[in-house]
Design an enzyme around this catalytic site. Structure first.
Site, PDB file in Angstrom:
ATOM      1  CD  GLN A 220      -7.189  -4.482   4.012  1.00  0.00           C
ATOM      2  OE1 GLN A 220      -8.169  -5.146   4.326  1.00  0.00           O
ATOM      3  NE2 GLN A 220      -7.276  -3.208   3.648  1.00  0.00           N
TER       4      GLN A 220
ATOM      5  CE  LYS B 216      -7.673  -0.399   6.239  1.00  0.00           C
ATOM      6  NZ  LYS B 216      -8.179   0.337   5.091  1.00  0.00           N
TER       7      LYS B 216
ATOM      8  CG  ASP C 277       0.305  -2.514   6.105  1.00  0.00           C
ATOM      9  OD1 ASP C 277      -0.691  -2.664   6.833  1.00  0.00           O
ATOM     10  OD2 ASP C 277       0.290  -1.846   5.055  1.00  0.00           O
TER      11      ASP C 277
ATOM     12  CB  CYS D  14      -3.836   3.206  -1.526  1.00  0.00           C
ATOM     13  SG  CYS D  14      -4.991   4.519  -1.194  1.00  0.00           S
TER      14      CYS D  14
ATOM     15  CG  HIS E 131      -1.893   0.984   1.414  1.00  0.00           C
ATOM     16  ND1 HIS E 131      -1.655   2.267   1.858  1.00  0.00           N
ATOM     17  CD2 HIS E 131      -3.229   0.923   1.168  1.00  0.00           C
ATOM     18  CE1 HIS E 131      -2.793   2.950   1.887  1.00  0.00           C
ATOM     19  NE2 HIS E 131      -3.769   2.147   1.472  1.00  0.00           N
TER      20      HIS E 131
HETATM   21  N1  C6P Z   1      -6.441   0.506   2.778  1.00  0.00           N
HETATM   22  C1  C6P Z   1      -8.248   0.186   1.192  1.00  0.00           C
HETATM   23  O1  C6P Z   1      -9.296   0.514   0.656  1.00  0.00           O
HETATM   24  P1  C6P Z   1      -5.078   3.537   7.334  1.00  0.00           P
HETATM   25  O2  C6P Z   1      -5.767   4.346   6.290  1.00  0.00           O
HETATM   26  O3  C6P Z   1      -3.912   4.237   7.927  1.00  0.00           O
HETATM   27  O4  C6P Z   1      -6.018   2.964   8.336  1.00  0.00           O
HETATM   28  O5  C6P Z   1      -4.518   2.239   6.573  1.00  0.00           O
HETATM   29  C2  C6P Z   1      -3.691   2.379   5.449  1.00  0.00           C
HETATM   30  C3  C6P Z   1      -3.457   1.050   4.847  1.00  0.00           C
HETATM   31  C4  C6P Z   1      -2.198   0.473   4.943  1.00  0.00           C
HETATM   32  N2  C6P Z   1      -1.950  -0.751   4.477  1.00  0.00           N
HETATM   33  C5  C6P Z   1      -2.904  -1.478   3.872  1.00  0.00           C
HETATM   34  C6  C6P Z   1      -2.578  -2.853   3.396  1.00  0.00           C
HETATM   35  C7  C6P Z   1      -4.188  -0.957   3.711  1.00  0.00           C
HETATM   36  O6  C6P Z   1      -5.115  -1.700   3.120  1.00  0.00           O
HETATM   37  C8  C6P Z   1      -4.463   0.347   4.185  1.00  0.00           C
HETATM   38  C9  C6P Z   1      -5.807   0.970   3.940  1.00  0.00           C
HETATM   39  C10 C6P Z   1      -7.783   0.943   2.415  1.00  0.00           C
HETATM   40  O7  C6P Z   1      -7.568  -0.759   0.791  1.00  0.00           O
HETATM   41  C11 C6P Z   1      -7.907   2.429   2.241  1.00  0.00           C
HETATM   42  S1  C6P Z   1      -6.767   3.068   1.080  1.00  0.00           S
END
Ligand code: C6P
Length: 413
Positions: A210, A233, A207, A371, A130
């Site tokens: 997910q 999430k 990370d 992203c 991401h």
């Molecule tokens: N992905 C998606 O629609 P935040 O926004 O900080 O809670 O998480 C960011 C993030 C980082 N790593 C991964 C693997 C992610 O999937 C995400 C967030 C969302 O896939 C919003 S872009």
């Protein structure tokens, strides 16, 4: 305190009642929410924990001597303990509340990367990352002269372990990779990757944006140095998450933000920092968010990952089969170990047009790069449609998606 298991697979569908948001019409159709990887929905139990906080104990934490402040502090620290137990960290000192995965990775990039890396060092990531797990490391490379190295994937969207292994050397100081890909659904072998990275002396960040909704996480079993999660999430509120870091490592790092709470004493000449975890929590934290995060952990624990995984795997299998039967639909990411995320394209149809028509039929999916723009470049694609499932989704909803795709094909092809 964790409540005893109340849910079995047979009655998991009853949990839909906990999510009133799902029970509405959108554009004249019964709403179908398949954008869970972006943000999962929030159950009444989490909403009422946040309500309860504002209705009864809203106050600042670690500051007041009065009743409300003590109650708020107690609830906030109890949420930290829930996160500790959820990740199986050794101590609450290792749990830093942040705004989510993005802020957690930036914290490590600034407090560890900028400080400890130098020209000639390398940071290894994978090409399924991401943007949150790419851009902060580019900042570190720009400022320190370190190099960003990217491990490749196989055609099915699994990580190419040889590429990962061959990218490691004594120059690798930090390795950062996703546990479950938000675009491909690939579940990475995190314990094996962590051991490989440690064999060259690198520190490892995972990370977990997910993974936390789908699989149990044990940071001590993985032996990872840093692990990050976002509450939104995993059925919790937005704007709150956590960074796990090994105590010794966090102690060796500089603070990220300066301000109240992160200090033990301040003078114009010199400031002494607070102990962990407060050293990394400057300013008034998201107290209600942390309490909601704790309630979300209770909610997941009450259902159990075995029940969640079994419901989601059934949906994934069903949806993969139904989508592949449609014709002219290409599924992107078919790794053997995969979570309930399906990216696909309809041949000859732009994903934005498809997403718009699906929305008109009451179905929420995500379209575009999710992203992960460099991943799409690697795949030579200009984006995808993504349906991501939670345990509260049903096969009937998957059928609605399949019918809607047939309609998109008729209209646009
Ligand atoms: N992905 C998606 O629609 P935040 O926004 O900080 O809670 O998480 C960011 C993030 C980082 N790593 C991964 C693997 C992610 O999937 C995400 C967030 C969302 O896939 C919003 S872009």
């Amino acid at each position: 305190m964790i409540q005893p298991r109340l849910v079995t697979k047979a009655d998991i569908f009853k949990l839909r009642q906990d999510f009133p948001i799902l029970n509405q019409d959108v554009n004249g159709f019964q709403f179908v929410y398949f954008d869970n990887a972006a943000t999962s929905q929030t159950p009444l139990q989490v909403i009422s924990a946040i309500d309860e906080y504002y209705l009864t104990i809203n106050s600042n934490v670690h500051r007041g001597v009065h009743y409300l402040s003590n109650k708020a502090t107690e609830a906030f620290e109890s949420a930290r303990e829930k996160v500790r137990s959820f990740l199986n960290a050794a101590s609450t000192k290792e749990i830093i509340f942040t705004r989510g995965v993005t802020e957690s990775i930036n914290l490590v990039a600034y407090s560890f990367g900028m400080d400890k890396l130098k020209a000639g060092d390398e940071i290894l990531i994978t090409c399924m990352e991401h943007h949150s797990n790419i851009v902060p490391w580019q900042f570190v490379c720009e400022r320190t002269g370190a190099r960003l190295i990217v491990a490749d994937i196989n055609d099915d969207g699994s990580l190419n372990i040889d590429s990962f292994r061959n990218s490691l050397s004594e120059r690798t100081k930090l390795v950062s990779f996703v546990h479950i890909s938000n675009t491909l659904g690939t579940v990475n072998p995190v314990k094996e990757l962590t051991a490989l990275a440690h064999s060259v002396g690198a520190k490892v960040l995972i990370d977990g944006a997910q993974s936390s909704p789908h699989v149990a996480i044990d940071v001590r079993d993985i032996d990872v140095d840093f692990y990050t999660v976002s509450a939104h999430k995993m059925y919790g509120p937005t704007g709150i998450g956590a960074l796990y870091g090994k105590e010794e490592l966090l102690n060796s790092m500089q603070p990220f933000h300066g301000g109240g709470e992160m200090i033990s004493s301040v003078s114009f000449e010199k400031t002494f920092y607070n102990e962990l975890p407060y050293k990394f929590e400057a300013g008034t934290p998201n107290i209600a968010g942390a309490i909601g995060f704790g309630a979300a952990i209770d909610y997941i624990t009450r259902i159990g990952y075995d029940v969640i995984a079994s419901a989601e795997n059934e949906l994934l299998e069903y949806a993969s089969k139904k989508l592949s039967e449609i014709g002219d639909v290409d599924i992107i990411g078919t790794a053997h170990d995969k979570a309930s995320v399906i990216s696909f394209n309809i041949q000859g149809v732009h994903q934005y047009d498809a997403g718009t028509i699906l929305d008109q039929m009451g179905i929420a999916v995500r379209t575009g790069f999710h992203c992960t723009e460099p991943l799409f470049k690697r795949l030579s694609l200009d984006g995808s449609i993504r349906a991501s499932f939670a345990f509260y989704n049903s096969k009937e909803e998957v059928d609605r998606l399949v019918q809607a795709i047939e309609k998109v094909k008729k209209m646009l092809k």
